[in-house]
Write an enzyme that holds these catalytic residues in place. Structure first.
Site, PDB file in Angstrom:
ATOM      1  N   ASP A 275      68.267  41.780  57.276  1.00  0.00           N
ATOM      2  CA  ASP A 275      68.144  40.579  56.229  1.00  0.00           C
ATOM      3  C   ASP A 275      67.746  39.262  56.757  1.00  0.00           C
ATOM      4  OD1 ASP A 275      69.009  39.694  53.370  1.00  0.00           O
ATOM      5  OD2 ASP A 275      70.272  38.441  54.630  1.00  0.00           O
TER       6      ASP A 275
ATOM      7  N   GLU B 181      65.247  46.893  55.350  1.00  0.00           N
ATOM      8  CA  GLU B 181      65.676  45.758  56.231  1.00  0.00           C
ATOM      9  C   GLU B 181      66.422  46.322  57.422  1.00  0.00           C
ATOM     10  OE1 GLU B 181      66.920  42.437  52.981  1.00  0.00           O
ATOM     11  OE2 GLU B 181      68.503  43.932  53.432  1.00  0.00           O
TER      12      GLU B 181
END
Length: 237
Positions: free
Chosen positions: A55, A126
């Site tokens: 992230d 991610e």
């Protein structure tokens, strides 16, 4: 972190090749394998921690690209564009382009949850970014292939007055002109559209029909309906 399953490593090498990275890239295969292991397979050894790292990775990659490409842009514009670039919808879209779902280890019950597919793919994507970053602690395995996607999308987003968030844009327009919020009417239409477009949404402003859209999830269907409605009101139809 090593990987002893030769068959699995061969699969992951194919993915690395799809990304356009050199065959001898310093990838930690055990981390990449973990990045593509859904929690439904293992409650302890799964992609959740790598997703947390990824992230941050996608945010810094997007930030660097925007800073380098649009040095004249204001910080507010950077933030608006980046929020779209790192959204689940966009990340899942990129992941689908690479067929990431073919490499993801996931239980059959979790895989059958089509409504959760976007978030599942975005999370895994991610995690892959996190694994690639931790393999070198640099972006050398990330930006060479991710930049082209982000650049293309950033160009589209800058041209779009709605910043591709049509629900918010439509809501702002209806509030400004009528002091009302649009209403969405949802129905599940899997028998008609199949799993690809499971939901249909109509958007109304009181008794005025504004548009319709379909999607794999309720949220996607509402965004599609809002996009049609926003285009309609902005064109004056």
């Amino acid at each position: 972190m090593t990987l002893t399953d030769a068959r699995r490593q061969k699969q992951l090498r194919q993915l690395i090749q799809k990304l356009g990275l050199p065959e001898q890239s310093p990838v930690q295969w055990g981390l990449l394998d973990l990045a593509l292991t859904h929690p439904s397979i293992s409650a302890e050894a799964n992609y959740e921690q790598l997703e947390f790292v990824g992230d941050a990775v996608v945010r810094i990659a997007a930030s660097e690209l925007l800073f380098e490409t649009y040095p004249e842009a204001l910080v507010g514009e950077f933030a608006a564009i980046r929020s779209v670039l790192v959204s689940d919808r966009i990340l899942a879209q990129i992941a689908q382009g690479y067929g990431l779902d073919r490499y993801l280890l996931v239980s059959s019950s979790a895989a059958s949850d089509m409504a959760g597919e976007t978030s599942r793919l975005a999370d895994a994507f991610e995690a892959v970014l996190g694994a690639l970053y931790l393999s070198t602690h640099t972006l050398e395995l990330v930006r060479p292939w991710l930049d082209s996607h982000l650049q293309h999308l950033a160009t589209e987003i800058r041209k779009d007055p709605a910043r591709q968030n049509y629900k918010d844009a439509l809501q702002e327009w209806t509030q400004a002109h009528y002091k009302l919020l649009p209403q969405y009417r949802l129905k599940e239409t899997s028998s008609v559209h199949g799993d690809t477009e499971r939901f249909t949404a109509e958007v109304w402003l009181q008794d005025r029909y504004l548009g319709e859209g379909t999607g794999r999830s309720k949220k996607a269907a509402e965004q599609a309906a809002a996009k049609q409605a926003f285009s309609k009101v902005m064109s004056g139809d």
